[in-house]
Enzyme design. Sequence first.
Site, PDB file in Angstrom:
ATOM      1  N   ARG A 156      -0.078   4.172  -3.515  1.00  0.00           N
ATOM      2  CA  ARG A 156       0.604   3.762  -4.822  1.00  0.00           C
ATOM      3  C   ARG A 156       0.464   2.463  -5.066  1.00  0.00           C
ATOM      4  O   ARG A 156       0.231   2.064  -6.319  1.00  0.00           O
ATOM      5  CB  ARG A 156       2.138   4.185  -4.476  1.00  0.00           C
ATOM      6  CG  ARG A 156       2.988   3.917  -5.770  1.00  0.00           C
ATOM      7  CD  ARG A 156       4.432   4.315  -5.434  1.00  0.00           C
ATOM      8  NE  ARG A 156       4.546   6.074  -5.816  1.00  0.00           N
ATOM      9  CZ  ARG A 156       4.609   6.545  -6.752  1.00  0.00           C
ATOM     10  NH1 ARG A 156       4.634   5.809  -7.998  1.00  0.00           N
ATOM     11  NH2 ARG A 156       4.535   7.975  -6.843  1.00  0.00           N
ATOM     12  N   ARG A 186       9.163   8.779   3.750  1.00  0.00           N
ATOM     13  CA  ARG A 186       7.911   8.576   3.728  1.00  0.00           C
ATOM     14  C   ARG A 186       7.488   7.174   4.247  1.00  0.00           C
ATOM     15  O   ARG A 186       8.294   6.171   4.169  1.00  0.00           O
ATOM     16  CB  ARG A 186       7.544   8.593   1.962  1.00  0.00           C
ATOM     17  CG  ARG A 186       8.343   7.520   1.248  1.00  0.00           C
ATOM     18  CD  ARG A 186       8.027   8.019  -0.123  1.00  0.00           C
ATOM     19  NE  ARG A 186       8.509   9.340  -0.606  1.00  0.00           N
ATOM     20  CZ  ARG A 186       8.337   9.861  -1.677  1.00  0.00           C
ATOM     21  NH1 ARG A 186       7.568   9.267  -2.582  1.00  0.00           N
ATOM     22  NH2 ARG A 186       8.828  10.985  -1.993  1.00  0.00           N
ATOM     23  N   TYR A 192       2.117  20.087   7.781  1.00  0.00           N
ATOM     24  CA  TYR A 192       2.519  20.999   8.881  1.00  0.00           C
ATOM     25  C   TYR A 192       3.853  21.543   8.176  1.00  0.00           C
ATOM     26  O   TYR A 192       4.827  20.879   7.751  1.00  0.00           O
ATOM     27  CB  TYR A 192       3.047  20.372  10.212  1.00  0.00           C
ATOM     28  CG  TYR A 192       1.893  19.626  10.720  1.00  0.00           C
ATOM     29  CD1 TYR A 192       1.252  20.409  11.904  1.00  0.00           C
ATOM     30  CD2 TYR A 192       1.206  18.343  10.372  1.00  0.00           C
ATOM     31  CE1 TYR A 192       0.286  19.740  12.661  1.00  0.00           C
ATOM     32  CE2 TYR A 192       0.013  17.988  11.069  1.00  0.00           C
ATOM     33  CZ  TYR A 192      -0.377  18.735  12.077  1.00  0.00           C
ATOM     34  OH  TYR A 192      -1.564  18.169  12.655  1.00  0.00           O
ATOM     35  N   ASP A 208       9.382   8.673 -15.610  1.00  0.00           N
ATOM     36  CA  ASP A 208      10.471   9.222 -14.957  1.00  0.00           C
ATOM     37  C   ASP A 208      11.786   8.938 -15.820  1.00  0.00           C
ATOM     38  O   ASP A 208      12.693   9.628 -15.461  1.00  0.00           O
ATOM     39  CB  ASP A 208      10.543   8.369 -13.636  1.00  0.00           C
ATOM     40  CG  ASP A 208       9.653   9.232 -12.625  1.00  0.00           C
ATOM     41  OD1 ASP A 208       8.963  10.195 -12.731  1.00  0.00           O
ATOM     42  OD2 ASP A 208       9.468   8.390 -11.567  1.00  0.00           O
TER      43      ASP A 208
END
Length: 454
Positions: free
Chosen positions: A121, A199, A229, A322
Site C-alpha cells: 500500500r 496487519r 489459513y 471511503d
Amino acid sequence: MTKSQVNTWGPAISSPAELTVIIVGLGIAGLTAAIECHRKGYTVIGLEKKPDANQLGDIIGLSGNSMRILAEWNNGSLAHLIDDDITCDVTALELFDAEGHQRLAMPYNANDPNQGYLFRRTGLLTKLCHYASQLGIDLRFGVNVDGYWETDSSAGVYANNEKITGDCVVAADGFHSKARAIITGETPAPEDIGVVAYRSIFDADAIADVPEAQWILKKAQTADIWHTYYAKDTMVAIGTAARGRYVHWGCAGALEDRSESWMQPAAPYPVLKCLESWPVGGQLAAAIARTPPGKCFQQALRAIPPLKRWVSTGGRMIVIGDAAHSFLPYAGQGGNQAIEDAAVLGICLELAGTPNVPLALRVVEKLRHGRVSLIQKGSVEAGDCFLDAAWESDDTAERPTAFTHQAWVYAHNCVEHAYKQFHAAAEAVINGREYTPTNVPTDGKFRQQDGKCM
C-alpha cells in the site's frame, strides 16, 4: 471517444482551464481523482493533513475494474506504477486449514482482470503521489482543513487560516471523514461486527535468523508466496512482497483484544495466543513473533451502512472513496471503487461543463451510488464466508475461497459506462426522476457468485 461524440446533452463544454477542483485527502481516492481531473485539463488543488503520502496498511489488491483506469495514464504504460519493489509476484493463492493441510491452490495471474495486482500500500501511494507531482499538480501536505463552504457559483475550504476557493470540493478524507457530516448531513452509526483485524508488513531481514520461519522465504528473489489459513471465526493471511524483500501478514477474527475502529499500533500477542491452539500455529508464529516494534497495527472492523446521498445541498461538494462508502476488507474493493469514483468524477465534470458543476456531481452520485452501496453491503456477506470455514461442507459455496469472481464487479468498465449513461442520469437529475442503475445485477443482489447486469 471524443468530446463532440459524447457531449450531446446541454451546452458546449467550457474551457477545462476555467474549472478548479479542490480535493481534500490524498489517499488512493484523492490522488487518483487529482490525476483524473488534471487529465481533463482542470486546475487541481490537493490538500492532505499528513506530512506525506504514507498511510498505514499492508497489501492492497487492484483488480481489472480499476487497473484499466490506471492503464490509460502515461501513454498507456503501467511501467511507472508497477515494479518489483511494490508488488507481490505470486503464481497461486494457497489455502490451508488450521492443521496446515493445503486445501486449495488457486492459480494467480496479475493480468487476469478478475485477480489483478497485489501492491504494498505505501509503495503504491508513493508512486501515485510521485506521478501526480510529475504532472505538476498542486499537492499540499501538512494542511488541516477546518471548514467547508459553498455558494451558487463556487465552493471551497478553510485551511491553515486560509480561504481556498474553487468550483467544487471533493472530499476524499477516508473512513473517519470530517467532511461527510458537513456535506451529506449524515453521521451513520458504525456497526461493530465483532471482528478485530491485525496487519503488518516488515523487512524480511527480521526473520533471517529464524530457521522455523524460512519456509516463508522459499521463493525469495524469484517470486512471492501467499498463504491463507482458515479456522473457525479466524483467518490468517501471510506471505511475501517484492520477491521476498518484505514479509506481510494479517489476521481477522473474534479475538479477545478489542480496539477502536481507528487503526493504531499494537503488539501481535493476541494473534500469537490464538495460534497456540492451531496445529500449524507454531509455523506461523515463528514469523509473526518477529514483527518489529511499531510495525503491527490493529483495528476493530465496523460496517457502515450506505449513505443516502454523497452531494451537498448546493451541489458543489461531494464525498468519494471511503468517505462515501467504507468497505470491510473481505470484498477486496475499497481501493478499486475509489479509483472508479475518481474516473467517473472527471468524466461527469467534462460532460456537464463548467457552468453545470452541481449537475456533474449529482450525476456522479447517480452513476456510482447504487453500485458501491451493493458492494458495500456485500463486503459484510463476504466476511461471513471468510470467517465461517466449513471445509467439510458438501456445499462448495460454504467452503473458503481466496476471492470472489463477480464479473459485474471485476470486469466493469466504469469509463465506458459513464460516457454511455451520463445523459440518462443527467435527465433524471434535471427532471427529478428516479435513475435505475445499469452497473449492478438485475435482481439487485451481491452474491458471492456471479450476477448479470442490466
